[in-house]
Design a protein around this motif. Structure first.
Motif, PDB file in Angstrom:
ATOM      1  N   SER A   1      27.580  38.740  33.728  1.00 39.27           N
ATOM      2  CA  SER A   1      26.333  39.477  33.520  1.00 39.27           C
ATOM      3  C   SER A   1      25.213  38.483  33.230  1.00 39.27           C
ATOM      4  N   PRO A   2      23.939  38.940  33.289  1.00 39.61           N
ATOM      5  CA  PRO A   2      22.831  38.042  32.938  1.00 39.61           C
ATOM      6  C   PRO A   2      22.968  37.504  31.507  1.00 39.61           C
ATOM      7  N   GLU A   3      23.489  38.327  30.600  1.00 45.07           N
ATOM      8  CA  GLU A   3      23.651  37.880  29.205  1.00 45.07           C
ATOM      9  C   GLU A   3      24.610  36.679  29.148  1.00 45.07           C
ATOM     10  N   HIS A   4      25.739  36.782  29.873  1.00 44.38           N
ATOM     11  CA  HIS A   4      26.704  35.680  29.876  1.00 44.38           C
ATOM     12  C   HIS A   4      26.094  34.422  30.496  1.00 44.38           C
ATOM     13  N   LEU A   5      25.320  34.629  31.574  1.00 47.86           N
ATOM     14  CA  LEU A   5      24.694  33.468  32.214  1.00 47.86           C
ATOM     15  C   LEU A   5      23.680  32.803  31.296  1.00 47.86           C
ATOM     16  N   ALA A   6      22.898  33.619  30.592  1.00 50.10           N
ATOM     17  CA  ALA A   6      21.898  33.050  29.681  1.00 50.10           C
ATOM     18  C   ALA A   6      22.595  32.204  28.613  1.00 50.10           C
ATOM     19  N   LEU A   7      23.737  32.671  28.134  1.00 47.10           N
ATOM     20  CA  LEU A   7      24.467  31.902  27.123  1.00 47.10           C
ATOM     21  C   LEU A   7      24.940  30.569  27.702  1.00 47.10           C
ATOM     22  N   GLU A   8      25.404  30.599  28.966  1.00 52.74           N
ATOM     23  CA  GLU A   8      25.851  29.348  29.606  1.00 52.74           C
ATOM     24  C   GLU A   8      24.694  28.369  29.738  1.00 52.74           C
ATOM     25  N   VAL A   9      23.536  28.910  30.129  1.00 46.03           N
ATOM     26  CA  VAL A   9      22.357  28.048  30.291  1.00 46.03           C
ATOM     27  C   VAL A   9      21.990  27.410  28.956  1.00 46.03           C
ATOM     28  N   LEU A  10      21.983  28.230  27.916  1.00 41.44           N
ATOM     29  CA  LEU A  10      21.592  27.713  26.595  1.00 41.44           C
ATOM     30  C   LEU A  10      22.571  26.662  26.076  1.00 41.44           C
ATOM     31  N   ALA A  11      23.821  26.757  26.536  1.00 34.21           N
ATOM     32  CA  ALA A  11      24.846  25.843  26.020  1.00 34.21           C
ATOM     33  C   ALA A  11      24.789  24.475  26.694  1.00 34.21           C
ATOM     34  N   SER A  12      24.020  24.335  27.765  1.00 36.97           N
ATOM     35  CA  SER A  12      24.042  23.066  28.501  1.00 36.97           C
ATOM     36  C   SER A  12      22.634  22.529  28.734  1.00 36.97           C
ATOM     37  N   ALA A  13      22.405  21.290  28.278  1.00 34.21           N
ATOM     38  CA  ALA A  13      21.076  20.688  28.450  1.00 34.21           C
ATOM     39  C   ALA A  13      20.770  20.541  29.942  1.00 34.21           C
ATOM     40  N   GLU A  14      21.813  20.250  30.739  1.00 38.64           N
ATOM     41  CA  GLU A  14      21.613  20.065  32.185  1.00 38.64           C
ATOM     42  C   GLU A  14      21.171  21.382  32.833  1.00 38.64           C
ATOM     43  N   ALA A  15      21.851  22.474  32.446  1.00 37.67           N
ATOM     44  CA  ALA A  15      21.478  23.779  33.012  1.00 37.67           C
ATOM     45  C   ALA A  15      20.072  24.175  32.569  1.00 37.67           C
ATOM     46  N   ARG A  16      19.729  23.905  31.323  1.00 35.14           N
ATOM     47  CA  ARG A  16      18.367  24.222  30.847  1.00 35.14           C
ATOM     48  C   ARG A  16      17.326  23.508  31.689  1.00 35.14           C
ATOM     49  N   ALA A  17      17.599  22.233  32.001  1.00 35.07           N
ATOM     50  CA  ALA A  17      16.637  21.465  32.804  1.00 35.07           C
ATOM     51  C   ALA A  17      16.536  22.064  34.203  1.00 35.07           C
ATOM     52  N   GLN A  18      17.653  22.552  34.734  1.00 41.16           N
ATOM     53  CA  GLN A  18      17.660  23.106  36.096  1.00 41.16           C
ATOM     54  C   GLN A  18      16.877  24.404  36.216  1.00 41.16           C
ATOM     55  N   VAL A  19      16.720  25.114  35.095  1.00 40.62           N
ATOM     56  CA  VAL A  19      16.034  26.407  35.174  1.00 40.62           C
ATOM     57  C   VAL A  19      14.633  26.373  34.568  1.00 40.62           C
ATOM     58  N   SER A  20      14.238  25.187  34.058  1.00 38.60           N
ATOM     59  CA  SER A  20      12.982  25.141  33.304  1.00 38.60           C
ATOM     60  C   SER A  20      11.775  25.545  34.146  1.00 38.60           C
TER      61      SER A  20
END
Ligand SMILES: C[S@@+](CC[C@H](N)C(=O)[O-])C[C@H]1O[C@@H](n2cnc3c(N)ncnc32)[C@H](O)[C@@H]1O
Length: 254
Positions: free
Chosen positions: A45-64
């Protein structure tokens, strides 16, 4: 992340006014050509994905760089936030995921694909590539004349939207995606007053069928315009024709 990864595919990011940014063809693309591929993230779900993004600095940079949708649409997190994550960070990550992801065997999130705008008369479509467990997607040109340099590349966020009248399309996009569609088709139909009118039964055009999927590029999409613009064609028939065209385009792709 590479600063402009879309440039390698011959795409340009431009400011397109009321739709925000969008990707525009920096060169000519042929009908049936695969113009873009991307591997993204997938979760339940979007909620699970948001948690994954928040858990990874690399993912955060990819979505900034991504668009943040209207926060009033968000229900927010159901439980406690991960340690060290503020409400503000949660809403930013959740909004980015919620308004840039789509349903494809779960919630699929492709950071570059998320820069393409929606259209109810698209010139491209996205399709899933094997292996299907991965969130691996290709975008295929489905415009009958190909896509000329300088044209915005658009796909339909929900292909069901293609086959219903203006008012219903706008309602679905507004409730699922939170925006009022300003695509060329909606604007033409709005100006023609179709939102208020009873739709007239169409003359049946010459349509492609499943048996014709091995047709060559030249006439592959000859019926596309009619399929999208004649509201009286039954929903199931339109979907079948659209899917046949997409399947044919994928087969023809190198
Ligand atoms: C996945 S993003 C697309 C990229 C976005 N335009 C940007 O600047 O990052 C989706 C958002 O783009 C805008 N958008 C996309 N297609 C649109 C359309 N046909 N009409 C109006 N706004 C559109 C809406 O704000 C929507 O929530």
């Amino acid at each position: 992340m590479d600063l402009e990864p879309w440039a390698a595919y011959g795409l340009e990011l431009q400011d397109l006014g009321p739709k925000g940014r969008g990707l525009v063809a920096g060169k000519d693309f042929r009908c049936g050509e695969v113009l873009f591929r991307e591997k993204g993230f997938r979760a339940k779900s979007p909620e699970h994905l948001a948690l994954e993004v928040l858990a990874s600095a690399e993912a955060r940079a990819q979505v900034s760089h991504l668009h943040t949708g209207p926060l009033c649409h968000l229900e927010g997190h159901a439980g406690t936030l991960p340690h060290g994550v503020s409400e503000e960070e949660w809403f930013d990550a959740y909004s980015k995921v919620r308004f840039n992801s789509f349903e494809l065997n779960g919630c699929c999130f492709l950071p570059i694909m998320a820069l393409f705008n929606h259209s109810c008369a698209p010139n491209a479509a996205i399709t899933q590539l094997p292996p299907h467990e991965e969130c691996h997607t290709a975008m295929v040109v489905v415009a009958e004349q190909g896509i000329a340099r300088g044209t915005e590349i658009v796909y339909s966020y929900n292909s069901d939207c293609l086959f219903v009248p203006l008012r219903e399309r706008r309602k679905r996009l507004l409730s699922n995606w939170g925006f009022l569609c300003k695509c060329s088709r909606c604007q033409v139909e709005e100006e023609a007053g179709l939102e208020d009118d009873e739709e007239e039964p169409p003359e049946m055009p010459q349509l492609l069928s499943w048996e014709e999927v091995d047709l060559k590029n030249v006439n592959l999409f000859q019926a596309r315009h009619e399929v999208l613009h004649h509201p009286g064609i039954p929903f199931s028939e339109r979907k079948q024709i659209f899917s046949a065209q997409l399947a044919a385009a994928v087969q023809l792709a190198p």
